[in-house]
Design an enzyme around this catalytic site. Sequence first.
Site, PDB file in Angstrom:
ATOM      1  CE  LYS A  65       2.939  -9.404  -0.654  1.00  0.00           C
ATOM      2  NZ  LYS A  65       1.654 -10.057  -0.904  1.00  0.00           N
TER       3      LYS A  65
HETATM    4  N1  GLU Z   1      -1.608  -8.485  -0.189  1.00  0.00           N
HETATM    5  C1  GLU Z   1      -2.676  -9.364  -0.559  1.00  0.00           C
HETATM    6  C2  GLU Z   1      -2.140 -10.731  -0.907  1.00  0.00           C
HETATM    7  O1  GLU Z   1      -1.062 -11.090  -0.518  1.00  0.00           O
HETATM    8  C3  GLU Z   1      -3.602  -8.763  -1.601  1.00  0.00           C
HETATM    9  C4  GLU Z   1      -2.976  -8.480  -2.918  1.00  0.00           C
HETATM   10  C5  GLU Z   1      -3.882  -7.708  -3.895  1.00  0.00           C
HETATM   11  O2  GLU Z   1      -5.036  -7.483  -3.609  1.00  0.00           O
HETATM   12  O3  GLU Z   1      -3.350  -7.345  -4.938  1.00  0.00           O
HETATM   13  O4  GLU Z   1      -2.794 -11.524  -1.529  1.00  0.00           O
END
Ligand code: GLU
Length: 443
Positions: free
Chosen positions: A129
């Site tokens: 993240k």
């Molecule tokens: N931000 C989204 C999540 O927390 C999508 C992450 C992604 O598609 O890599 O799952």
Amino acid sequence: MAQSEVAKQTKAAPTASVASSTEAPPKGNLYTIVQGQLDKAAKAVNLSREVYTILSQPKNELIVHFPVRLDDGNYRLFKGYRVQHNNILGPYKGGIRYHEDVTLDELKGLGASMTWKSALHDIPFGGAKGGIKFNPRLHSKGELERITRRYTHALGGNIGPESDIPAPDVGTNGQTMVWIMDTFMNMRESSDKNAMRRVVTGKTINSGGSYGRESATGQGIVHCITEWAKHRRFNLNGSSFMVQGFGNVGSHTAKILAKLGSTLVAVGDYKGYIANPEGLNAHKLAEHVAQTGSVESYKHARVIGREEFFATEADLFIPAALELEIGETEAKNLRCKVVAEGANGPTYPEAEAILAERGIDLLPDILVNSGGVMVSYFEWLQNKRAERWPLEEVEQRLEEWMKRTFGQVQDFAEELKVDMRTAAYAIGLDRIEKAYSERGIFP
Ligand code: GLU
């Protein structure tokens, strides 16, 4: 549990003695909370000490500072992060968040959740993240573009189509991903450019995104709610729901639930809460939010307080805003049958215990909000193979996959006699442990 029992429990919920909380609980440490969930699941599956030790910290924590020229000619220094939690099952994968409250520990918690999410669903990715600590609402499109491009440049080779693949999260969208892609492409030899397209997912359709990616998280949540309803013999047609947060996740969930005959009775976002027991039109509300930035000034509803929102009578509650919004007070006040965690980490452990005591089901984040990363995987595959899958194909694959995992978590929870979150973590941990035990630790 039969539907009548569910109904009985909801009726028994306190209505007269609403606990008072006009504000969200003071933010706890998401990383510590996610670690606590890991501890619980590790015990349930007897995870080896070695693997537990490896998983208890991210592999890499990157912090960058970069200057950006603002529209008024002044420069501002921004702080950006990328936490790469684990990549034993595939490239690091996870969103990029633009928010003024971003912290390293928040991203460590969210990055770890991505590892469990991918592992649970058997998506061949790890977890990561990233984010920038600032309020994107206070910046022009030009400033947002320059901030995004400088951040991408600062991350440099730490992201890549086979190593770490960002995606949208709170405060970012398809346009943000296209800026990242374009900047990354321009940092490479021209002969390599097109192979770099899949350095990010969640792109716009014109720039290599997948059909169905934008609505994927909401769609996945609704698949899980549908499975829950089948299991509980609960009829969604004629039911009611409420949503906290009306961005990508909240608005798509609301539109899709409405199609199944469920009525949106209350909704809230960072500015305020509104309700209408007769029902709110999710499509019109989404248009209103696109124009004004918030649900608060929507005409066809009554403005309510946070306290009243959490005490609203509705069958389903979908938290789809930020983490750690449901504390003990909220858990005592909720009058729903099920909480489906659209947001990552919206529930405090103490609140979770109260919900369980009160017979309110909880469908955990890593299970229900994974439609986004699942279609991200489809997008990445399409880019890699130079293919374009029709919407129907994306939607069918998403539905089958979400429902399959839902069934696995439910069976495992029953077998182990644990809650759904612990079962979901346990399935992911088992996959990770097997990979470590086969590969061993280098050298
Ligand atoms: N931000 C989204 C999540 O927390 C999508 C992450 C992604 O598609 O890599 O799952």
